[in-house]
Design an enzyme around this catalytic site. Sequence first.
Site, mmCIF file in Angstrom:
data_model
loop_
_atom_site.group_PDB
_atom_site.id
_atom_site.type_symbol
_atom_site.label_atom_id
_atom_site.label_comp_id
_atom_site.label_asym_id
_atom_site.label_seq_id
_atom_site.Cartn_x
_atom_site.Cartn_y
_atom_site.Cartn_z
ATOM 1 N N LYS A 136 0.883 -1.241 0.120
ATOM 2 C CA LYS A 136 0.118 0.144 0.189
ATOM 3 C C LYS A 136 0.916 1.265 0.101
ATOM 4 O O LYS A 136 0.569 2.275 -0.613
ATOM 5 C CB LYS A 136 -0.873 0.015 1.296
ATOM 6 C CG LYS A 136 -2.228 -1.225 1.270
ATOM 7 C CD LYS A 136 -2.901 -1.447 2.180
ATOM 8 C CE LYS A 136 -3.742 -2.420 2.249
ATOM 9 N NZ LYS A 136 -4.306 -2.815 3.346
ATOM 10 N N GLN A 180 -5.063 -1.613 9.547
ATOM 11 C CA GLN A 180 -4.831 -2.971 9.049
ATOM 12 C C GLN A 180 -5.335 -4.022 10.073
ATOM 13 O O GLN A 180 -4.882 -4.209 11.233
ATOM 14 C CB GLN A 180 -3.267 -3.129 8.709
ATOM 15 C CG GLN A 180 -3.163 -4.464 8.098
ATOM 16 C CD GLN A 180 -3.355 -4.430 6.526
ATOM 17 O OE1 GLN A 180 -3.331 -3.636 5.964
ATOM 18 N NE2 GLN A 180 -4.042 -5.442 6.343
ATOM 19 N N ASP A 219 -11.389 2.617 3.986
ATOM 20 C CA ASP A 219 -11.598 1.271 3.779
ATOM 21 C C ASP A 219 -13.412 0.973 3.757
ATOM 22 O O ASP A 219 -13.736 -0.184 3.494
ATOM 23 C CB ASP A 219 -11.466 0.542 5.244
ATOM 24 C CG ASP A 219 -10.230 -0.600 5.025
ATOM 25 O OD1 ASP A 219 -9.872 -0.762 3.703
ATOM 26 O OD2 ASP A 219 -9.393 -0.881 5.811
#
Length: 286
Positions: free
Chosen positions: A52, A96, A119
């Site tokens: 990422k 995460q 997200d």
Amino acid sequence: MLILDGKAAAASLRQELAGEVAALEKQYGSRPGLAVILVGQDPASQVYVRNKERACHEAGIHSEAHRLPDTTPQDELLALIDSLNARKDIHGILLQLPLPKHLNSQLCLERIHPEKDVDGFHPVNMGKLTLGLPGLRPCTPKGVMVLLERYNLSPAGKKAVVVGRSNIVGKPLALMLGAPGPFANATVTVCHSGTPNLTEVCREADFLFVAMGRPRCITADMVKAGAVVVDVGINRTEDGLCGDCDYSGLMEKAAAMTPVPGGIGPMTIAMLLANTVQAFQQQCAC
Ligand code: NAP
């Protein structure tokens, strides 16, 4: 059979986003910023976070990783999220997952400001998806929809079957597929571990989406001839990475299919960048 090449589609999307980021920087004198929080040493998560960061860097998006020890107390993690929520140069925050067991993932995800929730997991953004309102959408199902559109494969008016009902893939994907719109508007069936006749239900699908986390579980006899098959699964096996579909068996049967790796995985990262740019634009417009 047509291979739906997510790696190539994601590369061209990242290039387009890099152009958009450069134009936004000219317009606003600042660029989108993403903060990724990684708690603990989970090897797969470390790889994901590195990927990422690299993708952000290439697209001109500012990115910073906050790596915390696996003993981090809940309060400390919440305080970090609060400080990132308050920063003007950070437009997206990604936590995460999975988190170490002593931490409450839902509480932490809900602490992220919905406008920075790149997200798309915050209840506000999931609620907007359910209501058909604009908002930040979860990256993996969004990546599936964008890949279909890139290949001009519309599920509109077709029978779509989604195997899996998780909050991060199956559930939002079913909502996106069933929403009105030219590259949606499907008639959707969702399957899960309580579905008694999985083979028959899958065999009805014009578009079959699989997100089970079960290596090579979907076999050729479960697929209608000429179906479009999107395999979201990523499983680590002794022979390396594989999806939830038995790729070799399906080659003869499906009209189009995503590979694993190189299918939905790269699209997910491209959508994270797209969501960060979208969050920046929304925050700059306020
Ligand atoms: P998850 O939370 O474990 O959910 C799996 C879903 O599959 C559940 O709804 C489960 O049903 C269902 N299921 C499991 N076994 C089944 C069976 N035998 N028959 C029918 N349904 C079954 O997994 P997830 O987070 O959605 O992830 C799914 C897969 O996608 C994993 O391989 C993951 O690594 C991969 N993934 C890939 C990306 C990407 O970027 N490509 C992103 C996210 C996830 P129940 O609800 O009844 O338990």
